[in-house]
Design a protein around this motif. Structure first.
Motif, short mmCIF file in Angstrom:
data_model
loop_
_atom_site.label_atom_id
_atom_site.label_comp_id
_atom_site.label_asym_id
_atom_site.label_seq_id
_atom_site.Cartn_x
_atom_site.Cartn_y
_atom_site.Cartn_z
N ASP A 372 -5.64 -9.98 -1.13
CA ASP A 372 -6.46 -9.39 -0.06
C ASP A 372 -5.67 -9.15 1.21
O ASP A 372 -6.24 -8.83 2.25
N ASP A 373 -4.33 -9.28 1.15
CA ASP A 373 -3.49 -9.05 2.32
C ASP A 373 -2.59 -7.85 2.04
O ASP A 373 -1.68 -7.93 1.21
N PRO A 374 -2.82 -6.71 2.70
CA PRO A 374 -2.01 -5.52 2.42
C PRO A 374 -0.56 -5.68 2.80
O PRO A 374 0.31 -4.95 2.29
N ASN A 375 -0.26 -6.61 3.69
CA ASN A 375 1.13 -6.81 4.11
C ASN A 375 1.91 -7.70 3.15
O ASN A 375 3.14 -7.71 3.19
N ARG A 376 1.20 -8.44 2.30
CA ARG A 376 1.87 -9.31 1.33
C ARG A 376 1.15 -9.21 -0.02
O ARG A 376 0.61 -10.19 -0.53
N PRO A 377 1.16 -8.03 -0.62
CA PRO A 377 0.45 -7.87 -1.90
C PRO A 377 1.20 -8.53 -3.04
O PRO A 377 2.43 -8.65 -3.01
N ALA A 378 0.45 -8.95 -4.04
CA ALA A 378 1.09 -9.51 -5.24
C ALA A 378 1.69 -8.40 -6.09
O ALA A 378 2.67 -8.61 -6.80
N TRP A 379 1.10 -7.22 -6.03
CA TRP A 379 1.60 -6.03 -6.71
C TRP A 379 0.91 -4.82 -6.09
O TRP A 379 -0.07 -4.97 -5.36
#
Length: 431
Positions: A372-379
């Motif tokens: 849910d964080d666009p700055n630290r996406p999982a993929w």
């Protein structure tokens, strides 16, 4: 030089909702004089004793330090909070600044010019008539209320905005803007960027909204992430189970090209992509074997394989779809939506996946990412403008069905079916 008694006091602290904005609190008999000085340095009142400095160039600590030194020379008592002093003492540069050869002083001067343009638009001194997206940047045409360069073309956003051209005649400026950007021209100014909205909220004394895309208060589930080697296995399965894709190795062993037999679709796989956010796939479709590129997509190394499978399935043999819009499968699955002038987002009920539509972006028009964080996406999967809606519908259907599952559930899912050997249908890609 004005005189200020010792009981005139100015305190500077970091803004709690707009980093690295600065709050100034004034007190004492001559606080009005201190506020006047601060106003001349860009601070704006948000209350009887408080002022805010919020800039789109992120240089608030630098200008606060200059203001504090000036107030001290005038006799005011000044206090700077330790965390703000740390920001003042820290040297930084824009990590993705497009002109890396510029010195810090040159970057600061260019950013100050962009700040003045921003202030002119905010105060109404510069009226923007039209804007457009040229494929890489936001451009606009506007008129100053007075001044030598009355009619200007603007280029860029935030701290990169600058005057590209100046005209003496408004008709000429607008006509040239239409000629340059044709069908991309839109009326009025472009939607505010996230940074501009944050600055506006800070200057108006508003509290920060809930974090973007965190649309619910439910606890986030860990997003599904592809394991080591899963993309390699999928690439090998693509060549083994389908006769419609041909394998090509480039001059370097780092990449493999998968070319569809229609000669209109190519997929490049990077064997060296290791981190979950490294781009491992780049896919493009063309208007004929030697035609123009229609659209493209990038897929990072952590993307779950079922989602890549859905994309290649559509490129191989498009399936009929009955959904009206790309986001229809998500809404039917109960995903929550949030609208914004610059984007619309849909979030999985467990907040493990987000799908986003950015109408004014050419490179990242549609994006799906894990977490849910666009700055630290999982993929992340990013599509350019021009991608077919039926491909997006097939992808969002796969996302809605399994993309939001917790990691353990995805690992226990049944293996992917072999790609059916159907004949392909004709096809027409720091701060």
């Amino acid at each position: 030089m004005p005189y200020a008694p010792a009981d005139a006091y100015v305190s500077f602290t970091l803004h709690p909702n707009h980093h690295p904005g600065v709050l100034a609190t004034t007190s004492g008999p001559t606080s009005d004089a201190a506020r006047s000085h601060l106003h001349d340095r860009g601070f704006r009142s948000t209350g009887p004793d408080t002022m805010v400095l919020a800039r789109i160039d992120r240089e608030e600590p630098y200008y606060t330090d200059r203001s504090a030194n000036e107030l001290t020379r005038y006799g005011f008592t000044v206090d700077i909070a330790p965390e703000l002093q740390e920001e003042i003492d820290t040297e930084w540069t824009w990590a993705d600044y497009p002109m890396p050869w510029c010195t810090p002083e040159e970057i600061r001067q260019a950013s100050a010019d962009a700040q003045r343009i921003h202030d002119d638009i905010s105060t109404g001194r510069l009226t923007v008539h039209l804007h457009a997206d040229d494929g890489h940047n936001t451009v606009a045409v506007g008129t100053y209320a007075n001044g030598v360069r009355r009619h200007v073309h603007l280029h860029g956003e935030n701290h990169l905005r600058q005057v590209a051209m100046a005209y003496e005649d408004e008709t000429e400026a607008v006509a040239e803007f239409h000629r340059l950007y044709t069908v991309a021209v839109r009326p009025g100014p472009a939607p505010l960027t996230d940074l501009e909205q944050s600055v506006r909220r800070a200057l108006c004394g508003e509290s920060a909204p809930p974090p973007r895309r965190q649309l619910t208060e439910a606890k986030s589930a860990p997003p599904a992430v592809a394991g080591p080697g899963e993309h390699e296995q999928f690439l090998n399965a693509l060549f083994e189970s389908s006769q419609h894709w041909a394998k090509y190795r480039t001059w370097s062993d780092e990449t493999t090209i998968a070319s569809h037999e229609s000669f209109t679709v190519r997929a490049e796989f990077d064997h060296e992509a290791r981190h979950c956010t490294d781009i491992s796939w780049t896919i493009a479709e063309y208007d004929g074997p030697v035609g123009e590129r229609l659209w493209w997509a990038t897929i990072t190394a952590g993307t779950p394989v079922p989602l890549i499978h859905a994309i290649t399935d559509h490129l191989d043999v498009p399936l009929p779809v009955d959904a009206a819009e790309p986001h229809t499968p998500l809404e039917e699955a109960g995903w929550s939506a949030a609208s914004h002038p610059a984007r619309t987002t849909w979030q999985a009920p467990n907040r493990s996946v987000v799908f986003e539509y950015t109408p004014h972006s050419a490179d990242d028009r549609w994006t799906a990412f894990g977490g849910d964080d666009p700055n630290r996406p999982a993929w992340a999967i990013r599509f350019s403008a021009g991608v077919p809606h039926d491909l997006l519908i097939q992808l969002t259907a796969a996302v809605a069905q399994g993309g939001g599952l917790p990691l353990a559930a995805v690992r226990q899912a049944p293996p992917l079916p072999r790609i059916p050997p159907h004949l392909p249908q004709p096809r027409a890609r720091v701060r």
